[in-house]
Design an enzyme around this catalytic site. Structure first.
Site, PDB file in Angstrom:
ATOM      1  N   ARG A  18     -11.500  -7.172  19.045  1.00 33.61           N
ATOM      2  CA  ARG A  18     -10.153  -7.685  18.745  1.00 33.61           C
ATOM      3  C   ARG A  18      -9.434  -7.949  20.074  1.00 33.61           C
ATOM      4  NH1 ARG A  18      -6.495  -3.531  15.424  1.00 33.61           N
ATOM      5  NH2 ARG A  18      -7.291  -4.591  13.583  1.00 33.61           N
TER       6      ARG A  18
ATOM      7  N   THR B 192       3.750 -10.929  -1.296  1.00 40.69           N
ATOM      8  CA  THR B 192       2.825 -11.700  -0.468  1.00 40.69           C
ATOM      9  C   THR B 192       1.405 -11.317  -0.893  1.00 40.69           C
ATOM     10  OG1 THR B 192       2.559  -9.975   1.209  1.00 40.69           O
ATOM     11  CG2 THR B 192       4.434 -11.484   1.490  1.00 40.69           C
TER      12      THR B 192
ATOM     13  N   PHE C 185       0.826  -1.216   0.000  1.00 46.64           N
ATOM     14  CA  PHE C 185       0.000   0.000   0.000  1.00 46.64           C
ATOM     15  C   PHE C 185       0.865   1.274   0.000  1.00 46.64           C
ATOM     16  CE2 PHE C 185      -2.304   2.766   3.333  1.00 46.64           C
ATOM     17  CZ  PHE C 185      -2.893   3.580   2.369  1.00 46.64           C
TER      18      PHE C 185
ATOM     19  N   TYR D 141       2.026  -7.791  16.069  1.00 45.76           N
ATOM     20  CA  TYR D 141       2.486  -6.852  15.021  1.00 45.76           C
ATOM     21  C   TYR D 141       3.314  -5.731  15.635  1.00 45.76           C
ATOM     22  CZ  TYR D 141       2.329  -2.794  11.888  1.00 45.76           C
ATOM     23  OH  TYR D 141       2.667  -1.685  11.141  1.00 45.76           O
TER      24      TYR D 141
ATOM     25  N   TYR E  15     -13.916 -13.574  10.109  1.00 42.17           N
ATOM     26  CA  TYR E  15     -15.202 -13.061  10.595  1.00 42.17           C
ATOM     27  C   TYR E  15     -16.229 -14.151  10.916  1.00 42.17           C
ATOM     28  CZ  TYR E  15     -13.295  -8.503   9.555  1.00 42.17           C
ATOM     29  OH  TYR E  15     -12.494  -7.385   9.558  1.00 42.17           O
TER      30      TYR E  15
ATOM     31  N   LYS F  67       7.345  -4.801  15.274  1.00 42.40           N
ATOM     32  CA  LYS F  67       7.848  -3.519  14.753  1.00 42.40           C
ATOM     33  C   LYS F  67       8.721  -2.827  15.808  1.00 42.40           C
ATOM     34  CE  LYS F  67       7.067  -1.680  11.306  1.00 42.40           C
ATOM     35  NZ  LYS F  67       7.687  -1.745   9.947  1.00 42.40           N
TER      36      LYS F  67
ATOM     37  N   ASP G 163       3.189   4.047  14.782  1.00 42.15           N
ATOM     38  CA  ASP G 163       2.928   4.598  16.124  1.00 42.15           C
ATOM     39  C   ASP G 163       2.475   3.507  17.094  1.00 42.15           C
ATOM     40  OD1 ASP G 163       0.376   4.117  15.097  1.00 42.15           O
ATOM     41  OD2 ASP G 163      -0.447   6.071  15.621  1.00 42.15           O
TER      42      ASP G 163
ATOM     43  N   ASP H 172      10.389  -6.781  -3.405  1.00 47.63           N
ATOM     44  CA  ASP H 172       9.153  -7.186  -2.734  1.00 47.63           C
ATOM     45  C   ASP H 172       8.957  -8.681  -2.926  1.00 47.63           C
ATOM     46  OD1 ASP H 172       6.354  -5.342  -1.925  1.00 47.63           O
ATOM     47  OD2 ASP H 172       6.193  -7.514  -2.148  1.00 47.63           O
TER      48      ASP H 172
HETATM   49  P1  NAD Z   1       1.436  -3.667   3.207  1.00 45.04           P
HETATM   50  O1  NAD Z   1       1.121  -4.890   3.992  1.00 45.04           O
HETATM   51  O2  NAD Z   1       0.387  -3.082   2.319  1.00 45.04           O
HETATM   52  O3  NAD Z   1       2.710  -3.929   2.282  1.00 45.04           O
HETATM   53  C1  NAD Z   1       3.839  -4.641   2.737  1.00 45.04           C
HETATM   54  C2  NAD Z   1       4.643  -5.080   1.520  1.00 45.04           C
HETATM   55  O4  NAD Z   1       5.788  -5.812   2.005  1.00 45.04           O
HETATM   56  C3  NAD Z   1       3.895  -6.013   0.565  1.00 45.04           C
HETATM   57  O5  NAD Z   1       4.057  -5.583  -0.763  1.00 45.04           O
HETATM   58  C4  NAD Z   1       4.540  -7.372   0.796  1.00 45.04           C
HETATM   59  O6  NAD Z   1       4.527  -8.199  -0.360  1.00 45.04           O
HETATM   60  C5  NAD Z   1       5.955  -6.978   1.206  1.00 45.04           C
HETATM   61  N1  NAD Z   1       6.605  -8.023   2.024  1.00 45.04           N
HETATM   62  C6  NAD Z   1       6.056  -8.683   3.088  1.00 45.04           C
HETATM   63  N2  NAD Z   1       6.936  -9.584   3.567  1.00 45.04           N
HETATM   64  C7  NAD Z   1       8.073  -9.463   2.809  1.00 45.04           C
HETATM   65  C8  NAD Z   1       9.339 -10.116   2.823  1.00 45.04           C
HETATM   66  N3  NAD Z   1       9.605 -11.079   3.718  1.00 45.04           N
HETATM   67  N4  NAD Z   1      10.270  -9.745   1.914  1.00 45.04           N
HETATM   68  C9  NAD Z   1      10.001  -8.778   1.001  1.00 45.04           C
HETATM   69  N5  NAD Z   1       8.810  -8.144   0.925  1.00 45.04           N
HETATM   70  C10 NAD Z   1       7.869  -8.474   1.831  1.00 45.04           C
HETATM   71  O7  NAD Z   1       1.940  -2.601   4.277  1.00 45.04           O
HETATM   72  P2  NAD Z   1       1.826  -1.005   4.261  1.00 45.04           P
HETATM   73  O8  NAD Z   1       0.550  -0.620   4.898  1.00 45.04           O
HETATM   74  O9  NAD Z   1       2.169  -0.504   2.922  1.00 45.04           O
HETATM   75  O10 NAD Z   1       2.991  -0.645   5.289  1.00 45.04           O
HETATM   76  C11 NAD Z   1       4.327  -0.452   4.842  1.00 45.04           C
HETATM   77  C12 NAD Z   1       5.207  -0.155   6.033  1.00 45.04           C
HETATM   78  O11 NAD Z   1       4.716   0.992   6.725  1.00 45.04           O
HETATM   79  C13 NAD Z   1       5.231  -1.293   7.065  1.00 45.04           C
HETATM   80  O12 NAD Z   1       6.541  -1.412   7.550  1.00 45.04           O
HETATM   81  C14 NAD Z   1       4.285  -0.814   8.164  1.00 45.04           C
HETATM   82  O13 NAD Z   1       4.680  -1.328   9.413  1.00 45.04           O
HETATM   83  C15 NAD Z   1       4.490   0.689   8.090  1.00 45.04           C
HETATM   84  N6  NAD Z   1       3.316   1.495   8.506  1.00 45.04           N
HETATM   85  C16 NAD Z   1       2.085   1.300   7.968  1.00 45.04           C
HETATM   86  C17 NAD Z   1       1.006   2.092   8.359  1.00 45.04           C
HETATM   87  C18 NAD Z   1      -0.359   1.931   7.775  1.00 45.04           C
HETATM   88  O14 NAD Z   1      -1.309   2.590   8.228  1.00 45.04           O
HETATM   89  N7  NAD Z   1      -0.548   1.126   6.739  1.00 45.04           N
HETATM   90  C19 NAD Z   1       1.211   3.098   9.312  1.00 45.04           C
HETATM   91  C20 NAD Z   1       2.507   3.274   9.852  1.00 45.04           C
HETATM   92  C21 NAD Z   1       3.544   2.469   9.431  1.00 45.04           C
HETATM   93  P1  TYD Z   2      -7.086  -1.397  11.057  1.00 48.60           P
HETATM   94  O1  TYD Z   2      -7.460  -0.747   9.770  1.00 48.60           O
HETATM   95  O2  TYD Z   2      -6.917  -2.884  11.093  1.00 48.60           O
HETATM   96  O3  TYD Z   2      -5.758  -0.652  11.571  1.00 48.60           O
HETATM   97  P2  TYD Z   2      -4.993  -0.735  13.017  1.00 48.60           P
HETATM   98  O4  TYD Z   2      -5.430  -1.952  13.726  1.00 48.60           O
HETATM   99  O5  TYD Z   2      -3.564  -0.798  12.591  1.00 48.60           O
HETATM  100  O6  TYD Z   2      -5.348   0.534  13.729  1.00 48.60           O
HETATM  101  O7  TYD Z   2      -8.193  -1.019  12.152  1.00 48.60           O
HETATM  102  C1  TYD Z   2      -8.493   0.339  12.447  1.00 48.60           C
HETATM  103  C2  TYD Z   2      -9.496   0.332  13.585  1.00 48.60           C
HETATM  104  O8  TYD Z   2     -10.730  -0.243  13.129  1.00 48.60           O
HETATM  105  C3  TYD Z   2      -9.078  -0.507  14.788  1.00 48.60           C
HETATM  106  O9  TYD Z   2      -9.515   0.118  15.994  1.00 48.60           O
HETATM  107  C4  TYD Z   2      -9.810  -1.827  14.594  1.00 48.60           C
HETATM  108  C5  TYD Z   2     -11.106  -1.392  13.913  1.00 48.60           C
HETATM  109  N1  TYD Z   2     -11.699  -2.399  13.001  1.00 48.60           N
HETATM  110  C6  TYD Z   2     -13.055  -2.758  13.159  1.00 48.60           C
HETATM  111  O10 TYD Z   2     -13.776  -2.256  14.043  1.00 48.60           O
HETATM  112  N2  TYD Z   2     -13.563  -3.695  12.293  1.00 48.60           N
HETATM  113  C7  TYD Z   2     -12.816  -4.286  11.314  1.00 48.60           C
HETATM  114  O11 TYD Z   2     -13.344  -5.159  10.568  1.00 48.60           O
HETATM  115  C8  TYD Z   2     -11.454  -3.875  11.147  1.00 48.60           C
HETATM  116  C9  TYD Z   2     -10.585  -4.476  10.077  1.00 48.60           C
HETATM  117  C10 TYD Z   2     -10.935  -2.913  12.020  1.00 48.60           C
END
Ligand code: NAD
Ligand code: TYD
Length: 354
Positions: free
Chosen positions: A291, A41, A16, A160, A351, A164, A136, A38
């Protein structure tokens, strides 16, 4: 190959945030050669990058950061000036169901990458950067007041966030012990196009469209701080280029929402976009079992990033949500392709018991 000013490795570039970061770096810096590593996955989707795949300054490599031999070969093949490390297992619910994948990729994978950099750069760390993108969630959970600052003690509570947090500690350990030039950022919840539809916002857009229940965990009063994904990418660019080595920055939207309020706002937007009677999507809201270990509230203080580097979020949340909904409604093929097969079995398992 043309002479590029720098060669930068981005890990997790088909996920993403990685998708947005790779596109940003390839387009904004034609003088840089960007290698996207990448494993592809379930969360990685190369089609996201179709529009830049043919760029002369871009190359994709499929590989696993847990495989140290593979990384050694990659670092022999390329002379990297910097690494932007995003590859991770990233979904809290999956980490509860299956923690080991998180330990392997997030902890061992990160150490493998640190070792690869340390070995490749050992004679000369000057102008090199290892940028670790983190969350965070490492700070744990807040009560009704207060904000996470860069100095807040780590208190991770899910597999998770614990994985991290471990990776953050290891990155800092390589800075203090070996002098590896690292930078770290801890960001709040991102939203926007290309997010895999198991996270709250894309899952609920998908379910509303299909008239499926909206599974709200617990009382729905959990609070998250939401940031437009491209604002995160701008912050990463700034920190990579301008922050001092060894520094950590918090990134957040100054944008706290209780889940239930966010969900109702999303329902209203969807009703309008789908031309359904006002209030119809809200009827899909279904309270389900909470959760395990659910963190009550996250909120980031991003003042240091604002003051030091002049960054601030660009979008109001409602505008960002509208743009996100528009993107998912116009890119139905993208959603349909990734919600077939493996996604279906994940969804049923996650679910079914609630
Ligand atoms: P994501 O799950 O969408 O993407 C992760 C990517 O890493 C995927 O393309 C996957 O194929 C690749 N990957 C997984 N395991 C791998 C491996 N062993 N070797 C090589 N590639 C691998 O995650 P995202 O939401 O894009 O998050 C990216 C980074 O940002 C992560 O480190 C996450 O902890 C951090 N982050 C995400 C958020 C959020 O809200 N999404 C917020 C803060 C920090
Ligand atoms: P999520 O998008 O999984 O991000 P994070 O757990 O990293 O914050 O979830 C955001 C919030 O929404 C979290 O408080 C869990 C809640 N949530 C639901 O209530 N229902 C759902 O089906 C999902 C996926 C998340």
């Amino acid at each position: 190959m043309k002479n590029f000013e720098k060669t930068i490795l981005i890990t997790g570039g088909a996920g993403f945030i990685g998708t947005h970061l790779v596109k940003h770096m390839v387009r904004k810096y034609p003088q840089y050669f960007i290698v996207n590593l990448d494993k592809l996955t379930y969360a990685g989707n190369l089609q996201n990058l179709d529009d830049i795949a043919g760029s002369p300054n871009y190359h994709f490599v499929k590989g696993d950061i847990v495989d140290s031999n593979f990384l050694h070969q990659l670092f022999t093949q390329y002379t990297f000036d910097g690494v932007m490390h995003l590859a991770a297992e990233s979904h809290v619910d999956r980490s509860i169901a299956s923690p080991m994948d998180f330990i392997h990729t997030n902890i061992i994978g990160t150490v493998n990458l640190l070792n690869a950099c340390k070995n490749a750069w050992q004679d000369n760390f000057s102008d090199k950067i290892f940028y670790h993108v983190s969350t965070d969630e490492v700070y744990g959970t807040l009560g009704d007041t207060g904000l996470f600052e860069e100095t807040t003690a780590y208190d991770p509570r899910s597999p998770y966030s614990a994985s991290k947090a471990s990776s953050d500690h290891l990155v800092r350990a390589y800075f203090h012990t070996y002098g590896l030039p690292v930078k770290i950022s801890n960001c709040s919840n991102n939203y926007g196009p290309y997010q895999f539809p198991e996270k709250l916002i894309p899952l609920f857009i998908h379910n509303i469209k299909q008239n499926k229940p909206l599974p709200v965990y617990g009382d729905g009063k959990y609070t998250r701080d939401w940031l437009w994904v491209e604002d995160h990418v701008r912050a990463i660019d700034l920190i990579y280029h301008q922050a001092a080595v060894g520094k950590t920055y918090n990134i957040g939207g100054f944008n706290e929402w209780q889940n239930i309020d966010l969900i109702k706002t999303l329902c209203n937007i969807m009703d309008a976009k789908l031309q359904r009677p006002a209030g119809s999507s809200e009827q899909l809201i279904t309270y389900v079992k909470d959760r395990a270990g659910h963190d009550r509230r996250y909120a980031i203080d991003a003042t240091k990033l604002q003051k030091d580097l002049g960054w601030s979020p660009s979008l109001q949340f409602k505008e960002g949500l509208e743009k996100t909904v528009d993107w998912y409604l116009t890119n139905q093929n993208w959603l349909e392709e990734i919600t077939s097969g493996a996604y279906q079995s994940y969804y049923e398992q996650q679910y079914s018991h609630r």
